[in-house]
Design a protein around this motif. Structure first.
Motif, mmCIF file in Angstrom:
data_model
loop_
_atom_site.group_PDB
_atom_site.id
_atom_site.type_symbol
_atom_site.label_atom_id
_atom_site.label_comp_id
_atom_site.label_asym_id
_atom_site.label_seq_id
_atom_site.Cartn_x
_atom_site.Cartn_y
_atom_site.Cartn_z
ATOM 1 N N VAL A 128 -3.267 12.482 0.408
ATOM 2 C CA VAL A 128 -3.539 12.874 1.794
ATOM 3 C C VAL A 128 -3.844 11.645 2.636
ATOM 4 O O VAL A 128 -3.287 11.464 3.727
ATOM 5 C CB VAL A 128 -4.715 13.883 1.826
ATOM 6 N N LEU A 129 -4.709 10.759 2.131
ATOM 7 C CA LEU A 129 -5.073 9.575 2.916
ATOM 8 C C LEU A 129 -3.850 8.681 3.151
ATOM 9 O O LEU A 129 -3.652 8.173 4.262
ATOM 10 C CB LEU A 129 -6.172 8.797 2.195
ATOM 11 N N ALA A 130 -3.055 8.505 2.103
ATOM 12 C CA ALA A 130 -1.874 7.646 2.255
ATOM 13 C C ALA A 130 -0.917 8.241 3.282
ATOM 14 O O ALA A 130 -0.445 7.547 4.188
ATOM 15 C CB ALA A 130 -1.177 7.476 0.905
ATOM 16 N N VAL A 131 -0.642 9.537 3.137
ATOM 17 C CA VAL A 131 0.316 10.176 4.037
ATOM 18 C C VAL A 131 -0.215 10.198 5.468
ATOM 19 O O VAL A 131 0.520 9.912 6.419
ATOM 20 C CB VAL A 131 0.647 11.602 3.541
ATOM 21 N N MET A 132 -1.522 10.522 5.614
ATOM 22 C CA MET A 132 -2.090 10.555 6.971
ATOM 23 C C MET A 132 -1.954 9.196 7.640
ATOM 24 O O MET A 132 -1.609 9.097 8.826
ATOM 25 C CB MET A 132 -3.571 10.934 6.912
ATOM 26 N N SER A 133 -2.260 8.134 6.892
ATOM 27 C CA SER A 133 -2.192 6.803 7.487
ATOM 28 C C SER A 133 -0.766 6.480 7.909
ATOM 29 O O SER A 133 -0.526 5.991 9.025
ATOM 30 C CB SER A 133 -2.675 5.752 6.485
ATOM 31 N N ILE A 134 0.188 6.771 7.018
ATOM 32 C CA ILE A 134 1.580 6.423 7.318
ATOM 33 C C ILE A 134 2.104 7.257 8.486
ATOM 34 O O ILE A 134 2.721 6.740 9.419
ATOM 35 C CB ILE A 134 2.458 6.609 6.064
ATOM 36 N N VAL A 135 1.821 8.583 8.434
ATOM 37 C CA VAL A 135 2.314 9.468 9.501
ATOM 38 C C VAL A 135 1.724 9.049 10.845
ATOM 39 O O VAL A 135 2.429 8.962 11.856
ATOM 40 C CB VAL A 135 1.973 10.939 9.182
ATOM 41 N N THR A 136 0.424 8.783 10.865
ATOM 42 C CA THR A 136 -0.221 8.413 12.120
ATOM 43 C C THR A 136 0.436 7.174 12.717
ATOM 44 O O THR A 136 0.754 7.132 13.913
ATOM 45 C CB THR A 136 -1.714 8.142 11.886
ATOM 46 N N LEU A 137 0.681 6.164 11.874
ATOM 47 C CA LEU A 137 1.262 4.929 12.415
ATOM 48 C C LEU A 137 2.703 5.141 12.869
ATOM 49 O O LEU A 137 3.085 4.749 13.969
ATOM 50 C CB LEU A 137 1.198 3.835 11.350
ATOM 51 N N PRO A 180 0.800 -1.231 0.000
ATOM 52 C CA PRO A 180 0.000 0.000 0.000
ATOM 53 C C PRO A 180 0.826 1.271 0.000
ATOM 54 O O PRO A 180 0.461 2.244 -0.659
ATOM 55 C CB PRO A 180 -0.838 -0.114 1.281
ATOM 56 N N GLN A 181 1.959 1.272 0.722
ATOM 57 C CA GLN A 181 2.717 2.524 0.828
ATOM 58 C C GLN A 181 3.337 2.923 -0.508
ATOM 59 O O GLN A 181 3.810 4.041 -0.646
ATOM 60 C CB GLN A 181 3.785 2.425 1.931
ATOM 61 N N VAL A 182 3.361 2.014 -1.504
ATOM 62 C CA VAL A 182 3.859 2.371 -2.833
ATOM 63 C C VAL A 182 2.695 2.507 -3.803
ATOM 64 O O VAL A 182 2.583 3.496 -4.536
ATOM 65 C CB VAL A 182 4.857 1.314 -3.360
ATOM 66 N N LEU A 183 1.803 1.529 -3.795
ATOM 67 C CA LEU A 183 0.729 1.532 -4.789
ATOM 68 C C LEU A 183 -0.176 2.754 -4.630
ATOM 69 O O LEU A 183 -0.634 3.326 -5.623
ATOM 70 C CB LEU A 183 -0.085 0.246 -4.670
ATOM 71 N N LEU A 184 -0.417 3.182 -3.379
ATOM 72 C CA LEU A 184 -1.282 4.350 -3.182
ATOM 73 C C LEU A 184 -0.662 5.591 -3.818
ATOM 74 O O LEU A 184 -1.357 6.386 -4.453
ATOM 75 C CB LEU A 184 -1.532 4.585 -1.689
ATOM 76 N N PHE A 185 0.649 5.735 -3.676
ATOM 77 C CA PHE A 185 1.307 6.895 -4.291
ATOM 78 C C PHE A 185 1.323 6.750 -5.809
ATOM 79 O O PHE A 185 1.188 7.733 -6.546
ATOM 80 C CB PHE A 185 2.730 7.050 -3.751
ATOM 81 N N HIS A 186 1.482 5.526 -6.253
ATOM 82 C CA HIS A 186 1.471 5.292 -7.699
ATOM 83 C C HIS A 186 0.108 5.657 -8.281
ATOM 84 O O HIS A 186 0.013 6.348 -9.313
ATOM 85 C CB HIS A 186 1.793 3.820 -7.961
ATOM 86 N N LEU A 187 -0.955 5.223 -7.609
ATOM 87 C CA LEU A 187 -2.303 5.547 -8.090
ATOM 88 C C LEU A 187 -2.550 7.054 -8.023
ATOM 89 O O LEU A 187 -3.171 7.633 -8.926
ATOM 90 C CB LEU A 187 -3.350 4.805 -7.250
ATOM 91 N N TRP A 232 -6.447 0.381 3.120
ATOM 92 C CA TRP A 232 -6.967 0.361 1.752
ATOM 93 C C TRP A 232 -8.378 0.943 1.655
ATOM 94 O O TRP A 232 -8.785 1.415 0.592
ATOM 95 C CB TRP A 232 -7.037 -1.077 1.221
ATOM 96 N N VAL A 233 -9.162 0.849 2.756
ATOM 97 C CA VAL A 233 -10.606 1.099 2.646
ATOM 98 C C VAL A 233 -10.902 2.527 2.186
ATOM 99 O O VAL A 233 -11.608 2.739 1.186
ATOM 100 C CB VAL A 233 -11.305 0.800 3.991
#
Lengths: 388, 273
Positions: A304-313, A258-265, A327-328
């Motif tokens: 934003v969603l990808a970064v927020m998820s990664i930063v939060t974790l 997810p941390q790559v595919l989300l940015f790719h998308l 992913w949701v």
């Protein structure tokens, strides 16, 4: 209190509220259930709330977290952080009461947040040894764009306010392009580690700079002549520059993490949106507003969603891999973006339901889910017991 | 299987690299459009009008024959130049006497402007394709000559002696030692020569009326039709870009495998957020 211990916590927590609020009036208007509350046109209101409301909150959460870790300085916490959140809320309140309040008051309430954010990030920046000046510089431009939006609306300068929304969105995309240079090495590395591949990340700074510069040029062009052919060619150039960057994420099987595919998308959305805007401006039969949604709803919200998820974790002491729940929200937003971009072209008669209402519901669902799933981490202390 | 996959991935990677080039060219197009907005169609027609005009001319069956004609003229001259320049250059590199004999002549030929050769060729051959090809030959041969001479002169004698003492067959020696070395000098010269040959061809065609893209440009000039002129320029540029990115650059990459970084280096440690 834990919530005020680091910038991302309060901003990512209230961000879903801002995101949902920014689309709420649209279905009501499109389905004919109620009229506009007066004040500015609904499209302008919605655009401003998405760009200078929703995206600005995401930017604040990101910058207040990332800048201290890049510059090795103390993060903004406690009272100053509370004040920032209050300023952001004041702006949103102003826009909800637009029509009831005088325009100058709405402007005053809204225009304070971005300069204040800039002011709180500057001390850390000035004291740092290595200064990541690009993002604060872009933030200053963004604050200027918001100020010009209000001045244009009040008729004090001769600039249609919607152009500042286009330019503001372009500036956000530019910041994403710049920040990716910091984000991608981490995400690519972790993805390669997770799949057991050889960990080697090679990014060409030239690619990133070309991608950022073309977006900066587009912001200027859209300010001067949003529907002129020069703008169209620049948008196409920007689209190609983003496509060029996607090659950095082509890392075999690890790309599916997810941390790559989300940015790719997200990049793919950017290519579609920029290319679509460019072609539409140059005369292709495409809906330019729909294409801007590929940028805002597709590219920007995805990132934003990808970064927020990664930063939060990461900043609550939880390392990769990302949980499946990551992913949701992007999936729902992606579906919303596909509908918002596709329906005006394929089934314009179904616009009110499938082009506006359903995407708005999906959007709201995405942020409700994200808030529900991540709020527990945003409000709880770090898993490893460290401060922050 | 694995190697084929790697090659396919590399090819995909190369084609994906085209986006960067496209971005640069589109920015130039934006500048062109701005120039059009500032100075009007007579000075600089808009990119879209130009493309439309090129499209119309292609539909009328004018463009493809002209491109073929120009390519024939250019490649005819270029291939002759490659053979002549390559052989003479090789000789000059191998023999000091030949170098003393040929080097000044090559320098002299390089110094004569291409336009002067066009005039002489027109007088000698008349307004035909032969005049065009001759001009290309005489202007590009010295460049190829220089590359070939340099390559032949710098061949490593000790490598040859080592190969001989290990009884390496002559074919292997040529294929694995001499040819790669020569190509690393010859190829840049050939690439420069090829790029030059198109430009010289178009110029010679324009003056000789021998057909091809240059002739089309000459007609557009007489009719003061800037749009058509730009359309022809676009055709040349398209041809040049196709030759550069579909032919020369892949060969260049193939030849320069040894220049590529070894895997394992260049990993970026920076980042974090």
């Amino acid at each position: 209190m834990t919530l005020w211990a680091y910038g991302f916590r309060p901003f990512f927590l209230i961000l879903p509220v801002g995101a949902i609020a920014a689309v709420l009036p649209l279905p009501v208007l499109w389905l004919g259930l109620g009229g506009s509350g007066g004040g500015m046109p609904a499209g302008l209101w919605h655009g401003h709330e998405q760009v200078f409301g929703f995206l600005s909150a995401a930017l604040a959460g990101f910058l207040l977290t990332a800048l201290p870790s890049w510059t090795n300085t103390r993060p903004v916490t406690g009272t100053p952080l509370k004040a920032l959140v209050a300023l952001w809320l004041a702006g949103r309140l102003g826009f909800w009461l637009d029509g009831a309040l005088p325009s100058w008051l709405v402007a005053g309430l809204d225009a304070m947040f971005l300069p204040a954010l800039l002011a709180t990030t500057l001390p850390a920046l000035l004291g740092a040894e290595r200064k990541p000046w690009e993002l604060p510089a872009a933030l200053a431009l963004l604050a200027g764009a918001n100020a010009a939006f209000h001045l244009g609306r009040l008729g004090l300068i001769d600039l249609p306010p919607e152009r500042l929304l286009y330019a503001g969105l372009d500036l956000f995309l530019m910041m994403i392009a710049i920040a990716s240079g910091r984000i991608l090495p981490v995400t690519l590395r972790s993805a390669l580690t997770e799949t057991g591949a050889a960990v080697m990340v090679r990014l060409a700074p030239g690619r990133r700079h070309l991608a950022s510069v073309t977006l900066g040029l587009l912001a200027i062009a859209e300010l001067i002549q949003p529907h002129g052919p020069v703008t169209g060619w620049i948008a196409l150039a920007a689209a190609c520059a983003q496509a060029d960057r996607m090659t950095e994420m082509h890392i075999g099987r690890s790309m599916l993490r997810p941390q790559v595919l989300l940015f790719h998308l997200a990049h793919a959305w950017m290519v579609v949106g920029l290319g679509g805007v460019g072609l539409a401006v140059l005369g292709a039969p495409l809906d330019v507003t729909a294409m801007r949604h590929a940028l805002g709803l597709g590219a920007a919200a995805f990132t934003v969603l990808a970064v927020m998820s990664i930063v939060t974790l990461r900043h609550t002491g939880r390392a990769f891999p990302l949980p499946g729940a990551t992913w949701v929200a992007p999936a729902l937003v992606g579906l919303a973006a596909a509908l918002r971009v596709g329906v005006p072209h394929l089934a314009p008669q179904a616009m009110a339901t499938w082009g506006v209402t359903v995407p708005a519901v999906l959007w709201a669902a995405a942020f409700l889910f994200w808030g529900w799933r991540f709020a527990r981490w945003l409000t709880a202390p770090r898993a490893d017991g460290q401060p922050g | 299987m694995e190697e084929g996959r790697g090659r396919a991935l590399r090819a995909l990677d190369y084609m994906w690299g085209g986006w960067g080039a496209a971005s640069s060219l589109l920015l130039l197009t934006a500048l062109w459009e701005a120039g059009h907005a500032a100075y009007g169609t007579l000075v600089l027609p808009s990119p879209r009008d130009t493309v439309a005009s090129l499209w119309d001319m292609s539909a009328a069956g004018k463009v493809l024959p002209a491109i073929l004609e120009t390519s024939r003229n250019a490649l005819g001259g270029f291939l002759s130049a490659t053979v002549a320049g390559g052989i003479l250059g090789g000789m000059a590199g191998a023999s000091d006497m030949m170098r003393r004999l040929l080097q000044p002549i090559a320098t002299l030929l390089l110094g004569i402007p291409a336009i002067a050769w066009v005039v002489l060729a027109l007088l000698w051959f008349g307004g035909t394709g032969a005049a065009v090809s001759f001009t290309v030959l005489i202007t590009t041969a010295p460049i190829v000559f220089a590359g070939a001479a340099q390559g032949a002169r710098t061949l490593d004698g000790s490598l040859r002696r080592m190969a001989r003492s290990f009884r390496v067959p002559a074919t292997t020696l040529i294929r694995d030692v001499y040819l790669p070395h020569m190509l690393s000098y010859l190829f840049p010269a050939l690439a420069t020569g090829l790029a030059l040959s198109w430009k010289v061809t178009v110029m010679a065609e324009l003056l000789s009326g021998a057909g091809g893209i240059g002739d089309g440009l000459a007609v557009a000039r007489v009719q003061v039709d800037t749009v058509k002129a730009m359309a022809w320029v676009l055709a040349v540029v398209g041809l040049l870009l196709a030759v550069e990115y579909l032919m020369l650059e892949p060969i260049r990459r193939h030849l320069q495998v040894w220049r590529r970084e070894m895997p394992g280096s260049g990993d970026i440690q920076a980042g974090g957020f």
